[in-house]
Design an enzyme around this catalytic site. Structure first.
Site, mmCIF file in Angstrom:
data_model
loop_
_atom_site.group_PDB
_atom_site.id
_atom_site.type_symbol
_atom_site.label_atom_id
_atom_site.label_comp_id
_atom_site.label_asym_id
_atom_site.label_seq_id
_atom_site.Cartn_x
_atom_site.Cartn_y
_atom_site.Cartn_z
ATOM 1 N N HIS A 212 1.183 -1.424 0.393
ATOM 2 C CA HIS A 212 -0.008 0.180 0.006
ATOM 3 C C HIS A 212 1.176 1.163 -0.002
ATOM 4 O O HIS A 212 1.404 1.168 0.509
ATOM 5 C CB HIS A 212 -0.826 0.022 1.095
ATOM 6 C CG HIS A 212 -1.544 0.847 1.156
ATOM 7 N ND1 HIS A 212 -2.241 2.389 1.079
ATOM 8 C CD2 HIS A 212 -3.557 0.832 0.398
ATOM 9 C CE1 HIS A 212 -3.444 2.838 1.079
ATOM 10 N NE2 HIS A 212 -3.923 1.607 0.457
ATOM 11 N N ASP B 107 -7.882 -5.518 0.252
ATOM 12 C CA ASP B 107 -7.958 -6.700 -0.928
ATOM 13 C C ASP B 107 -7.814 -7.738 -0.722
ATOM 14 O O ASP B 107 -8.334 -8.876 -1.662
ATOM 15 C CB ASP B 107 -7.758 -5.506 -2.362
ATOM 16 C CG ASP B 107 -8.229 -4.198 -2.463
ATOM 17 O OD1 ASP B 107 -7.461 -3.479 -2.752
ATOM 18 O OD2 ASP B 107 -9.143 -4.468 -3.054
HETATM 19 C C1 SDX Z 1 -6.051 0.251 -2.953
HETATM 20 O O1 SDX Z 1 -4.505 4.574 -1.762
HETATM 21 C C2 SDX Z 1 -5.292 3.796 -1.258
HETATM 22 O O2 SDX Z 1 -5.915 4.274 -0.269
HETATM 23 C C3 SDX Z 1 -6.365 2.805 -2.252
HETATM 24 C C4 SDX Z 1 -6.653 2.248 -1.662
HETATM 25 C C5 SDX Z 1 -8.252 2.437 -1.251
HETATM 26 O O3 SDX Z 1 -8.982 2.264 -0.307
HETATM 27 O O4 SDX Z 1 -8.931 3.709 -2.333
HETATM 28 O O5 SDX Z 1 -6.058 1.409 -0.287
HETATM 29 C C6 SDX Z 1 -7.332 0.761 -2.086
HETATM 30 O O6 SDX Z 1 -6.206 0.582 -4.144
HETATM 31 C C7 SDX Z 1 -4.996 -1.049 -1.755
HETATM 32 C C8 SDX Z 1 -4.105 -1.777 -3.094
HETATM 33 C C9 SDX Z 1 -4.068 -2.685 -3.713
HETATM 34 N N1 SDX Z 1 -3.848 -3.096 -4.610
HETATM 35 C C10 SDX Z 1 -3.297 -4.202 -5.143
HETATM 36 O O7 SDX Z 1 -2.502 -4.397 -4.103
HETATM 37 C C11 SDX Z 1 -1.699 -4.024 -6.208
HETATM 38 C C12 SDX Z 1 -0.547 -5.052 -5.252
HETATM 39 N N2 SDX Z 1 0.151 -3.685 -4.971
HETATM 40 C C13 SDX Z 1 1.053 -3.147 -5.350
HETATM 41 O O8 SDX Z 1 1.178 -2.781 -6.940
HETATM 42 C C14 SDX Z 1 1.702 -1.625 -4.894
HETATM 43 O O9 SDX Z 1 1.368 -2.056 -3.475
HETATM 44 C C15 SDX Z 1 0.748 -0.806 -4.652
HETATM 45 C C16 SDX Z 1 0.063 -0.243 -6.458
HETATM 46 C C17 SDX Z 1 -0.184 -1.036 -3.674
HETATM 47 C C18 SDX Z 1 1.365 1.011 -4.054
HETATM 48 O O10 SDX Z 1 2.373 0.715 -5.059
HETATM 49 P P1 SDX Z 1 3.276 2.185 -4.662
HETATM 50 O O11 SDX Z 1 3.548 2.949 -2.800
HETATM 51 O O12 SDX Z 1 4.107 2.769 -5.176
HETATM 52 O O13 SDX Z 1 5.552 0.957 -4.175
HETATM 53 P P2 SDX Z 1 5.907 0.965 -4.758
HETATM 54 O O14 SDX Z 1 4.739 0.051 -6.071
HETATM 55 O O15 SDX Z 1 6.785 1.613 -5.118
HETATM 56 O O16 SDX Z 1 6.615 -0.471 -4.377
HETATM 57 C C19 SDX Z 1 7.100 -0.285 -3.655
HETATM 58 C C20 SDX Z 1 8.080 -1.316 -3.760
HETATM 59 C C21 SDX Z 1 8.909 -2.135 -4.825
HETATM 60 O O17 SDX Z 1 10.293 -2.506 -4.896
HETATM 61 P P3 SDX Z 1 11.506 -1.589 -5.461
HETATM 62 O O18 SDX Z 1 11.170 -1.400 -6.671
HETATM 63 O O19 SDX Z 1 11.594 -0.469 -4.377
HETATM 64 O O20 SDX Z 1 12.509 -2.676 -4.949
HETATM 65 O O21 SDX Z 1 7.440 -2.346 -2.863
HETATM 66 C C22 SDX Z 1 7.681 -3.498 -4.047
HETATM 67 C C23 SDX Z 1 7.800 -2.580 -5.532
HETATM 68 O O22 SDX Z 1 8.107 -4.234 -6.099
HETATM 69 N N3 SDX Z 1 6.058 -4.052 -4.274
HETATM 70 C C24 SDX Z 1 5.466 -5.418 -4.410
HETATM 71 C C25 SDX Z 1 4.295 -5.024 -3.781
HETATM 72 N N4 SDX Z 1 3.518 -4.243 -3.646
HETATM 73 C C26 SDX Z 1 4.972 -3.467 -3.715
HETATM 74 N N5 SDX Z 1 6.613 -6.677 -4.467
HETATM 75 C C27 SDX Z 1 5.792 -7.684 -4.242
HETATM 76 N N6 SDX Z 1 4.146 -7.540 -4.648
HETATM 77 C C28 SDX Z 1 3.434 -6.023 -4.518
HETATM 78 N N7 SDX Z 1 2.010 -6.312 -4.282
#
Ligand code: SDX
Length: 430
Positions: free
Chosen positions: A307, A365
Site C-alpha cells: 500500500h 483487497d
Molecule cells: C487499494 O491509495 C489507497 O488508499 C488505495 C486503497 C483505497 O482504499 O482507496 O487502499 C485501495 O488500491 C489498495 C491497494 C490494492 N493494490 C494491490 O493490492 C496491488 C498490489 N500492490 C502494489 O501494486 C503496490 O503495493 C501498490 C500499488 C498498492 C502501492 O504501490 P507504491 O506505493 O507505488 O509502491 P511501489 O510500487 O513503489 O512498491 C515499493 C516496492 C517496490 O520494490 P522496489 O522497486 O522498491 O525494489 O515494493 C514492491 C515494489 O516492487 N512491491 C511489491 C508489491 N507492492 C510493492 N512487490 C511484490 N508484491 C507487491 N504486491
C-alpha cells in the site's frame, strides 16, 4: 492551518520563505503555492508520494500506526458499532446522526433506489459478456442524460439531490450490471429491505422462487461497504476531485472515479487477488509465487499486498479477515482451499525478509475477494462492489471540494523532456 513557521529554500542565489501549515493530526505541509511565482521553478512528484493536493476534514490515515479514521472515528469502532448508511451520513455531514436524522436519511436513500425506466434500455446496448465495471462507467455517466434537475453544481439543493441519487442508485446499477451479465431479469429494489439486504436481493433473487436474505450475510455485506467507504486522497478520489474541479456534473465525476478504481493496482486488486489465489491453487505452490514477486525481472506482484500509505497492517484487512472466518464458517466452506492458501501466503509473506523490509502487508483487497466469492459473487463483481461502497467517499470529497470558496481548477505542470522549438520540414526533405 497557517502558523508563523516557514521553510527556507535557497538555490541559484535566491532565498524563498515558504509557510508551514499544521494539520489537526499528521505531517505538517509546506505551502508551495507561491513557489513558481517567486522562484520560477516547479516541484516534481510524479506519484504524489510527498504531495498534499488539498485540505480535507473527512478521512485520516496513519500508515505507520495502521490507523484509519472516518471524521475522527476509528474504523474498528465503526465496523463494530455502526452500519453503512450511518457511516454515509457521518462522511457526508461530519457528525454521527441523531436517531431522527438517521431515520430521515435512510428513508431518503430508500426512496431513491429505483432508476429511470429508460436506463434499462441503456444496458441492452452492451454485450452480455461486458465487464460489469464497463457497464457501470457507462450507466453512471449516462445518469447525467436522465437527471437534468440535479446537474447544476452551483445549487446546493441540486448537489444534495445528486448525492442522494448516486448513493441510492449505485447498488441498483451494480446489481443490474450483474444480472445483465448472467442473462437474468433485472430485480427491482424493495423499500422494506435495508441497504445491504436490498443489494443481495437485487443480485440473487429470481422471479421463479422466493429469495430470503440471510441476515449474517447482509451484515457481512454491510461491513464490506463500510470498510471501503472512503480512504483519503487515493487515486480514484483524486480523479473525482480533479474532474469536479473543472465544474463537471456529479454523475460524470463519479463515472471518472469508477473508471480509475478499475485498475488492478487500485480497486481492481480484489479481483486480481482472487485470480492469483486461484492460480497458486495450493499451499505447496506458494514459494514459487513469492519468489516471482521478489524477482525484479518478473512483473508479477502479490495482489492484495502493499500500500502506498500503510506501512503496517491495513486496519481494514484485519477486520475483513475476522469477517472472512465468520462468513465461511456460516456458509460451511471454512475449509475453502483459497482461504487456506490466503492464510498460508499471508504467513509466509509476513516472515519473508523482502516483504518485511519493504513493509508489504495484506491490504483491504486481500480478504474481501474470499468473502465475496463465498457469498456467490463472480470475481467480475468484486470491483463494482468496491465502487458502490466508495461512492459516498467520492461524493463527500467532491462536496468538500465544491464547497471550498478558494477552489480552482486542478492543473499540474510538468518536467518537460521533449524537443525544443524546431522548424517544420516538408515530407520531400525528410
Ligand atoms: C487499494 O491509495 C489507497 O488508499 C488505495 C486503497 C483505497 O482504499 O482507496 O487502499 C485501495 O488500491 C489498495 C491497494 C490494492 N493494490 C494491490 O493490492 C496491488 C498490489 N500492490 C502494489 O501494486 C503496490 O503495493 C501498490 C500499488 C498498492 C502501492 O504501490 P507504491 O506505493 O507505488 O509502491 P511501489 O510500487 O513503489 O512498491 C515499493 C516496492 C517496490 O520494490 P522496489 O522497486 O522498491 O525494489 O515494493 C514492491 C515494489 O516492487 N512491491 C511489491 C508489491 N507492492 C510493492 N512487490 C511484490 N508484491 C507487491 N504486491
Amino acid at each position: 492551518m497557517a502558523d508563523t513557521r516557514t521553510a527556507t529554500l535557497t538555490f541559484d542565489g535566491k532565498t524563498i520563505e515558504l509557510p508551514i501549515l499544521s494539520p489537526t493530526v499528521g505531517p505538517d505541509v509546506i505551502d508551495i503555492r507561491k513557489l513558481y511565482a517567486q522562484g520560477d521553478v516547479f516541484t516534481y512528484d510524479p506519484g504524489f508520494t510527498s504531495t498534499a493536493a488539498c485540505e480535507s476534514a473527512i478521512t485520516y490515515i496513519d500508515g505507520d500506526k495502521g490507523e484509519l479514521l472516518y471524521r475522527g472515528y476509528p474504523i474498528e469502532q465503526l465496523a463494530e458499532h455502526s452500519h453503512y448508511l450511518e457511516v454515509c451520513y457521518l462522511l457526508l455531514n461530519g457528525e454521527l446522526p441523531t436517531a431522527d436524522e438517521l431515520a430521515d436519511f435512510e428513508n431518503r436513500v430508500t426512496r431513491h433506489t429505483m432508476l429511470h425506466e429508460q436506463v434499462h434500455n441503456f444496458f441492452r446496448g452492451f454485450r452480455r459478456d461486458s465487464h460489469p465495471m464497463a457497464t457501470m462507467v457507462g450507466v453512471v455517466g449516462a445518469m447525467s442524460a436522465f437527471y437534468h434537475d440535479s446537474l447544476d453544481i452551483t445549487d446546493p439543493w441540486q448537489r444534495e439531490v445528486a448525492s442522494m441519487r448516486l448513493i441510492a442508485k449505485l447498488p441498483t446499477i451494480a446489481a443490474m450490471a450483474y444480472k445483465y451479465s448472467v442473462g437474468q431479469p433485472f430485480v427491482y429494489p424493495r423499500n422494506d429491505l435495508d441497504y445491504a439486504s436490498n443489494f443481495l436481493h437485487m443480485c440473487f433473487s429470481v422471479p421463479a422462487e422466493q429469495y430470503k436474505v440471510e441476515p449474517a450475510l447482509a451484515k457481512a455485506m454491510d461491513l464490506i461497504f463500510t470498510l471501503h467507504a472512503d480512504h483519503e486522497q487515493n487515486a480514484s478520489t483524486s480523479t473525482v476531485r480533479l474532474a469536479g474541479s473543472s465544474g463537471a456534473n456529479p454523475f460524470a465525476c463519479i463515472a471518472a472515479g469508477i473508471a480509475c478504481l478499475w485498475g488492478p493496482a487500485h480497486g481492481g486488486a480484489n479481483q486480481a487477488c482472487l485470480e492469483m489465489l486461484r492460480e497458486i491453487g495450493s499451499v505447496d505452490r506458494i514459494p514459487e509465487f513469492v519468489a516471482r514477486a521478489k524477482d525484479k525481472n518478473d512483473p508479477f506482484r502479490l495482489m492484495g499486498f502493499g500500500h502506498r500509505v500503510y506501512k503496517n497492517f491495513d486496519p481494514r484487512a484485519k477486520v475483513m479477515k475476522e469477517s472472512a472466518d465468520e462468513v465461511l464458517e456460516l456458509l460451511g466452506v471454512h475449509n475453502n482451499p483459497l482461504l487456506q492458501v490466503a492464510k498460508e501466503l499471508e504467513k509466509i509473506a509476513l516472515e519473508d525478509p523482502y516483504f518485511v523490509e519493504k513493509k508489504l502487508y495484506p491490504n483491504v483487497d486481500f480478504y474481501s475477494g474470499i468473502i465475496l466469492e463465498a457469498m456467490g459473487f463472480p470475481t467480475s463483481m468484486f470491483t463494482p462492489i468496491f465502487a458502490l461502497s466508495r461512492t459516498v467517499g467520492w461524493i463527500s470529497q467532491w462536496k468538500e471540494m465544491i464547497g471550498d470558496p478558494t477552489g480552482r481548477i486542478g492543473r499540474p505542470r510538468q518536467l518537460y523532456a521533449g524537443a525544443t522549438a524546431r522548424e517544420y520540414t516538408d515530407v520531400t526533405k525528410r
